[in-house]
Design an enzyme around this catalytic site. Structure first.
Site, PDB file in Angstrom:
ATOM      1  CB  SER A   4      -0.939   0.019   1.215  1.00  0.00           C
ATOM      2  OG  SER A   4      -0.209  -0.150   2.419  1.00  0.00           O
ATOM      3  CB  THR A   5       3.201   2.928   1.751  1.00  0.00           C
ATOM      4  OG1 THR A   5       3.934   1.945   2.498  1.00  0.00           O
ATOM      5  CG2 THR A   5       1.891   3.237   2.456  1.00  0.00           C
TER       6      THR A   5
END
Length: 211
Positions: free
Chosen positions: A10-11
């Site tokens: 997600s990052t």
């Protein structure tokens, strides 16, 4: 019996390679890697993610599901606890790289079951609490920035345009790798990772700059 490693990337600092390397270093022998990129762990259930759905189709009794930690399955308490219990009922063993936790449905002792379920609930609640605390801190920071210097609220100007953003988003839906997307779109891998890490914010940045 198959060991599947699932990752939710997600990052930019949660790269798939990094998560797999952590699992290998911890002693896991992985037969297959399944990963979702740019998927929210809060608003999108595991069963609703493109690759997350595959886990429900592929995992069979005797298989092992390995995750970096339970927050890779999600950051919503109900979703995470439901998913883990579903897999355990199927005879799947869930293991975490961090803390080396193991969850399965092998025990029939009610006391041990209660302890296991309480631990699952605690870890799932912690995952949700962490993301809620982060969001609150971000909101407070944004509000503070608005009062101190409103014109700075737009943040850094995006290094991509709207067409490039749309292409990254569309190719992400096909499961294309980061390098493949970067070459096709004409952006750096780091930029593609940032966009994939938070697509909502990436699109919002374009809007703030009128792009």
């Amino acid at each position: 019996m198959t060991t599947i490693f699932y990752a939710r990337v997600s990052t930019a600092d949660q790269t798939l390679d990094h998560q797999v390397a952590q699992a290998s270093k911890a002693g896991f022998t992985i037969d297959e890697v399944i990963a979702d990129h740019g998927q929210s762990g809060v608003s999108t259930k595991l069963s609703e993610r493109p690759e997350g759905r595959r886990l429900f189709d592929k995992l069979r009794s005797g298989d092992t599901l390995v995750v970096r930690w339970v927050d890779r399955l999600g950051r919503n308490y109900q979703d995470v606890t439901d998913a883990i219990r579903h897999f355990m009922r199927q005879g799947v063993t869930i293991k975490t790289v961090i803390n080396g936790m193991t969850f399965d449905g092998a025990t029939t002792d009610p006391t041990q079951q209660a302890v296991r379920d309480a631990l699952i609930a605690f870890m799932a609640a912690t995952a949700q609490a962490q993301v809620e605390a982060t969001k609150e801190a971000q909101r407070a920071g944004i509000e503070h920035a608005k009062t101190k210097k409103p014109e700075a609220y737009r943040g850094r100007k995006p290094s991509y345009d709207r067409d490039q953003f749309k292409l990254v988003r569309d190719m992400t839906g096909t499961g294309a790798g980061t390098s493949e997307v970067a070459r096709a779109v004409g952006l750096s891998r780091q930029t593609v990772l940032r966009i994939r890490g938070d697509m909502a914010e990436a699109e919002a940045a374009l809007a703030r700059w009128g792009m």
